[in-house]
Design an enzyme around this catalytic site. Structure first.
Site, PDB file in Angstrom:
ATOM      1  N   ASP A  86       8.360 -19.251  -8.386  1.00 52.49           N
ATOM      2  CA  ASP A  86       8.820 -20.454  -7.689  1.00 52.49           C
ATOM      3  C   ASP A  86       8.004 -21.707  -8.009  1.00 52.49           C
ATOM      4  O   ASP A  86       8.464 -22.821  -7.812  1.00 52.49           O
ATOM      5  CB  ASP A  86       8.795 -20.220  -6.162  1.00 52.49           C
ATOM      6  CG  ASP A  86       7.458 -19.690  -5.664  1.00 52.49           C
ATOM      7  OD1 ASP A  86       6.511 -19.594  -6.469  1.00 52.49           O
ATOM      8  OD2 ASP A  86       7.341 -19.351  -4.468  1.00 52.49           O
ATOM      9  N   HIS A  87       6.799 -21.534  -8.526  1.00 53.21           N
ATOM     10  CA  HIS A  87       5.926 -22.688  -8.742  1.00 53.21           C
ATOM     11  C   HIS A  87       6.139 -23.336 -10.105  1.00 53.21           C
ATOM     12  O   HIS A  87       6.384 -24.519 -10.229  1.00 53.21           O
ATOM     13  CB  HIS A  87       4.457 -22.264  -8.633  1.00 53.21           C
ATOM     14  CG  HIS A  87       3.955 -22.117  -7.234  1.00 53.21           C
ATOM     15  ND1 HIS A  87       4.438 -21.176  -6.373  1.00 53.21           N
ATOM     16  CD2 HIS A  87       2.991 -22.780  -6.549  1.00 53.21           C
ATOM     17  CE1 HIS A  87       3.804 -21.273  -5.209  1.00 53.21           C
ATOM     18  NE2 HIS A  87       2.920 -22.247  -5.291  1.00 53.21           N
ATOM     19  N   ASP A 112      -0.983 -16.641  -1.840  1.00 54.45           N
ATOM     20  CA  ASP A 112      -0.612 -18.025  -1.588  1.00 54.45           C
ATOM     21  C   ASP A 112      -1.005 -18.331  -0.151  1.00 54.45           C
ATOM     22  O   ASP A 112      -0.753 -17.527   0.750  1.00 54.45           O
ATOM     23  CB  ASP A 112       0.897 -18.220  -1.782  1.00 54.45           C
ATOM     24  CG  ASP A 112       1.241 -19.697  -1.794  1.00 54.45           C
ATOM     25  OD1 ASP A 112       1.464 -20.246  -2.882  1.00 54.45           O
ATOM     26  OD2 ASP A 112       1.258 -20.311  -0.702  1.00 54.45           O
ATOM     27  N   ARG A 165       1.036 -30.518   2.582  1.00 55.86           N
ATOM     28  CA  ARG A 165      -0.257 -30.994   2.071  1.00 55.86           C
ATOM     29  C   ARG A 165      -0.107 -32.372   1.454  1.00 55.86           C
ATOM     30  O   ARG A 165       0.859 -32.622   0.714  1.00 55.86           O
ATOM     31  CB  ARG A 165      -0.801 -30.050   0.995  1.00 55.86           C
ATOM     32  CG  ARG A 165      -1.202 -28.759   1.585  1.00 55.86           C
ATOM     33  CD  ARG A 165      -1.974 -27.866   0.645  1.00 55.86           C
ATOM     34  NE  ARG A 165      -2.447 -26.755   1.435  1.00 55.86           N
ATOM     35  CZ  ARG A 165      -2.540 -25.509   1.030  1.00 55.86           C
ATOM     36  NH1 ARG A 165      -2.222 -25.201  -0.213  1.00 55.86           N
ATOM     37  NH2 ARG A 165      -2.974 -24.575   1.840  1.00 55.86           N
ATOM     38  N   SER A 190      -5.322 -24.481  -0.956  1.00 56.51           N
ATOM     39  CA  SER A 190      -4.684 -23.385  -1.688  1.00 56.51           C
ATOM     40  C   SER A 190      -5.566 -22.144  -1.814  1.00 56.51           C
ATOM     41  O   SER A 190      -6.789 -22.220  -1.779  1.00 56.51           O
ATOM     42  CB  SER A 190      -4.352 -23.908  -3.088  1.00 56.51           C
ATOM     43  OG  SER A 190      -4.287 -22.867  -4.006  1.00 56.51           O
ATOM     44  N   ARG A 236      -5.642 -20.489  -4.558  1.00 52.82           N
ATOM     45  CA  ARG A 236      -5.792 -20.275  -6.008  1.00 52.82           C
ATOM     46  C   ARG A 236      -7.209 -19.802  -6.348  1.00 52.82           C
ATOM     47  O   ARG A 236      -8.187 -20.529  -6.179  1.00 52.82           O
ATOM     48  CB  ARG A 236      -5.422 -21.544  -6.784  1.00 52.82           C
ATOM     49  CG  ARG A 236      -6.221 -22.772  -6.451  1.00 52.82           C
ATOM     50  CD  ARG A 236      -5.631 -24.035  -7.059  1.00 52.82           C
ATOM     51  NE  ARG A 236      -4.403 -24.419  -6.383  1.00 52.82           N
ATOM     52  CZ  ARG A 236      -3.950 -25.675  -6.298  1.00 52.82           C
ATOM     53  NH1 ARG A 236      -4.602 -26.664  -6.860  1.00 52.82           N
ATOM     54  NH2 ARG A 236      -2.830 -25.941  -5.655  1.00 52.82           N
TER      55      ARG A 236
HETATM   56  C1  MIC Z   1      -0.238 -24.728  -2.816  1.00 55.13           C
HETATM   57  O1  MIC Z   1       0.575 -25.037  -1.945  1.00 55.13           O
HETATM   58  O2  MIC Z   1      -1.308 -25.348  -2.998  1.00 55.13           O
HETATM   59  C2  MIC Z   1       0.036 -23.529  -3.688  1.00 55.13           C
HETATM   60  C3  MIC Z   1       0.282 -24.017  -5.050  1.00 55.13           C
HETATM   61  O3  MIC Z   1       1.191 -22.866  -3.238  1.00 55.13           O
HETATM   62  C4  MIC Z   1      -1.163 -22.614  -3.607  1.00 55.13           C
HETATM   63  C5  MIC Z   1      -1.154 -21.509  -4.574  1.00 55.13           C
HETATM   64  C6  MIC Z   1      -1.530 -21.913  -5.962  1.00 55.13           C
HETATM   65  O4  MIC Z   1      -2.416 -22.730  -6.148  1.00 55.13           O
HETATM   66  O5  MIC Z   1      -0.936 -21.330  -6.852  1.00 55.13           O
HETATM   67  C7  MIC Z   1      -1.462 -22.044  -2.235  1.00 55.13           C
HETATM   68  O6  MIC Z   1      -1.069 -22.599  -1.247  1.00 55.13           O
HETATM   69  O7  MIC Z   1      -2.197 -21.043  -2.132  1.00 55.13           O
HETATM   70 FE1  SF4 Z   2       5.103 -23.956  -2.993  1.00 53.62          FE
HETATM   71 FE2  SF4 Z   2       2.653 -24.122  -1.980  1.00 53.62          FE
HETATM   72 FE3  SF4 Z   2       4.343 -26.159  -1.785  1.00 53.62          FE
HETATM   73 FE4  SF4 Z   2       4.779 -23.989  -0.400  1.00 53.62          FE
HETATM   74  S1  SF4 Z   2       3.040 -25.373  -0.177  1.00 53.62           S
HETATM   75  S2  SF4 Z   2       6.286 -25.133  -1.559  1.00 53.62           S
HETATM   76  S3  SF4 Z   2       4.076 -22.401  -1.775  1.00 53.62           S
HETATM   77  S4  SF4 Z   2       3.468 -25.331  -3.665  1.00 53.62           S
END
Ligand code: MIC
Ligand code: SF4
Length: 648
Positions: free
Chosen positions: A65-66, A120, A380, A542, A544
């Protein structure tokens, strides 16, 4: 100490080790896991490194999805790898375009009372149906897939007692923004949140999921709602009524802290730049001009949310100065909007329809223009996350976002002069799992496709006898993992650590000066250890694990901060980086970049939670500072070994 709460009940039913006393180490059995592509490739490479032929969970799902722009071969290479490793290891694979992992998991797989670990940070979305759903680094999720219990600090529980009922134009998003204004994004490590009280029954599952989803921004381990009749109705409408169980806190349940929120008294709110807890009312912002509105992300892209949006847009046109983009959370949502005509209302209003996925939320397109205001229904708004330096990103409900899109400025939706669109929870969702590929019964002969852009998870050398550190960077409060390891244009490098590592702290690099990556690797190549100094809430955001792996790859051996967030602390330990905190927070001010920091007899020193470091400044001043480690004995073993992959 909390007792009789939904959280305590689920934890007790899954406890493998630990006394169950808040603050003490514990481990729990994990029933389900989820991964997404941006963290998933590394997680599955780690699972492979563990030599595990088949997952041991009740259910594991791999979502894509990313990374779906497929700009260059990297994303597609990841998708091929993910699909093949899923088939080989017994994991369901949700194809690109099927939707966002959290929305899909809630719709198709979540079960009240079960535990879910996801790579995630917004995995707590599952708390909307009474799951204990926790975000973690990829390696911890790989361990859970291999059947190992998940290690955590046994939590304290804050109960949020909801009374009253949301008024028209006030949304679930306003509830979580209110909670963020009370609890903030700082200082909540070690807590879980549980919603209770008469107001709970007034919220549908998608509304609850918005609240538990964005609960991630509080820095708590997870947020949970009870499982009640509305949960049953949701699951039944998803064709999964049989997995429902009732889950309520006992009448005499005890919480470690209680917050009261009267839903009837809430008003529309926004998280202002650049932190999810920088909350203002829409009334305060009224009149501010806006150039871009985006509706979507795992927080606000349910069928309910987009139906309200469609109802508001019907027969109207987006303001000429606003670009409105909408990303549905799942194919189910998009298909249902298409069949009932709502999609046509959205399209006719001038909205730009994006693929079902994360998209702009993770900086994949739709970066706003310089010095303009962007309004998003996301969770975010860390600086630069949109892909534009100096961005001014506001987070609001779909109702408010739509009001802004129609009027070109912040405006209360109630002042648009339109009726609140009627919406009833569907009795039956349009269920179609054809884009979720089940694994074959025996995956032994599946060929794993590994194209050249997919590297190996790097290993770290065992802990040295002495920390011979040099401060390479000093950051301020709330350094997020987006600051440490940006996504956006770099996201496609997730499977290639040497390349991705060049982007560590990229936003903080100064033109014409050596980058963080160059400075850290120079320290590493000189035989010393790079050290990062942070302030409060270091590593929020995140999950990550690249925010630990890439610094580790560049030679970072320790982070010293006033406070370090839960997931990054675990990720750092997993990759051999010492998570140290200042015993005297004022010492933060005494340290500068390029100072030397030494801890002698490090391998013995980490047997204690109290360490002493010697700091030597450029002017010759030398002094010592006390530091705290506060980790479990298992973490000491992992750190000494140089990370979890070195421990069998
Ligand atoms: C995000 O919202 O920051 C992400 C991208 O979904 C991350 C995961 C990632 O960095 O791949 C998260 O929330 O953990
Ligand atoms: Fe995707 Fe993270 Fe954004 Fe949710 S917050 S839509 S998991 S990038």
């Amino acid at each position: 100490m909390a007792k009789g709460t939904v959280i305590n009940k689920i934890l007790q039913a899954h406890l493998v080790t630990g006394s169950g006393i808040p603050g003490e180490p514990a481990s729990i059995r994990i029933d389900q896991t989820l991964t997404q592509d941006a963290t998933g490739t590394m997680a599955y490479l780690e699972l492979e490194a563990m030599g595990e032929p088949r997952v041991k969970t009740e259910l594991s799902v791999s979502y894509v999805d990313h990374n779906m722009l497929q700009n260059g071969p990297e994303n597609s290479n990841d998708h091929l790898y993910l699909q093949s490793i899923a088939a080989s290891r017994g994991i369901r694979f949700s194809r690109p375009g099927n939707g966002i992992c959290h929305q899909l998991h809630l719709e198709r797989f979540g079960i009240p009372g079960k535990t879910l670990l996801g790579s995630d940070s917004h995995t707590p979305t599952g708390g909307g149906i009474g799951m204990l759903a926790i975000g973690a680094g990829g390696l911890d999720v790989a361990l859970a897939m291999a059947g190992k219990p998940f290690r955590l600090t046994f939590p304290k529980v804050v109960g949020i007692r909801l009374t009253g009922k949301l008024q028209p134009w006030v949304a679930a998003k306003d509830v979580i923004l209110k909670v963020l204004s009370i609890l903030t994004t700082k200082g909540n490590v070690g807590w879980m949140v549980e919603y209770f009280g008469p107001g709970v029954a007034t919220l549908s599952v998608p509304q609850r999921a918005t609240i538990t989803n964005m609960g991630a921004e509080l820095g708590v381990t997870t947020s949970v709602f009870p499982s009640d009749k509305r949960t049953r109705a949701f699951l039944k409408a998803q064709g999964r009524g049989e997995v429902w169980t009732e889950l309520h806190a006992d009448k005499n349940a005890v919480y470690d802290n209680i917050i009261e929120i009267n839903l009837s008294k809430l008003e529309p709110l926004a998280a202002c730049p650049s932190s999810p807890d920088n909350i203002k009312t829409i009334r305060e912002l009224a009149g501010m001009k806006v150039n871009q509105v985006i509706i979507g992300s795992c927080t606000n892209s349910s069928f309910r949310d987009l139906s309200i949006v469609a109802g508001m847009l019907k027969g109207r046109t987006v303001h000429p100065n606003v670009s409105l983009a909408i990303a549905p959370g799942s194919r189910q949502v998009l298909a249902m909007l298409a069949s009932n005509g709502a999609l046509a209302d959205i399209v006719k209003a001038g909205a730009r329809i994006l693929e079902c996925g994360c998209g702009p939320c993770i900086g994949q397109g739709q970066s706003p223009a310089n010095n303009t205001v962007t309004v998003r229904t996301f969770n975010r708004n860390f600086p630069g996350r949109s892909g534009t330096k100096g961005d001014q990103s506001y987070l609001v409900s779909p109702e408010t976002a739509c009001a802004v899109a129609l009027s070109g400025e912040f405006k209360l939706a109630s002042e648009l002069g339109i009726d609140y669109p009627e919406f009833h929870d569907p009795k039956k969702f349009d269920v179609d799992d054809s884009m979720i590929i089940p694994p074959p019964a025996n995956g032994e002969h599946v060929e794993i496709i590994r194209k050249p852009t997919i590297g190996e998870p790097p290993k770290c050398a065992p802990m040295p006898e002495k920390l011979d550190g040099v401060v390479v960077i000093k950051t301020g409060d709330k350094t997020s993992t987006d600051d440490i390891m940006p996504a956006g244009v770099y996201l496609k490098l997730r499977s290639n650590i040497p390349q991705y590592a060049k982007a560590v702290f990229a936003q903080m690099n100064e033109p014409g000066k050596p980058t963080f990556a160059e400075r850290a690797s120079a320290v590493r190549d000189s035989g010393r250890h790079a050290v990062i100094i942070g302030r409060d809430s270091f590593g929020q955001g995140s999950s990550r694990e690249h925010a630990a792996i890439c610094p580790m790859y560049l030679g970072v051996k320790a982070v010293i901060a006033i406070a370090i967030e839960r997931i990054i602390r675990a990720n750092m330990t997993n990759f051999g980086i010492l998570p140290l905190t200042f015993a005297n927070p004022a010492d933060y001010d005494r340290i500068d970049p390029e100072d030397k920091i030494v801890i002698d007899n490090l391998r013995t020193a980490v047997d204690s939670d109290k360490l002493t470091a010697t700091v030597a400044k450029a002017d010759g001043t030398v002094f010592t500072i006390p530091l705290n480690l506060n980790i479990s004995d298992e973490d000491r073993v992992i750190l000494k070994a140089g990370g979890r992959l070195n421990v069998q």
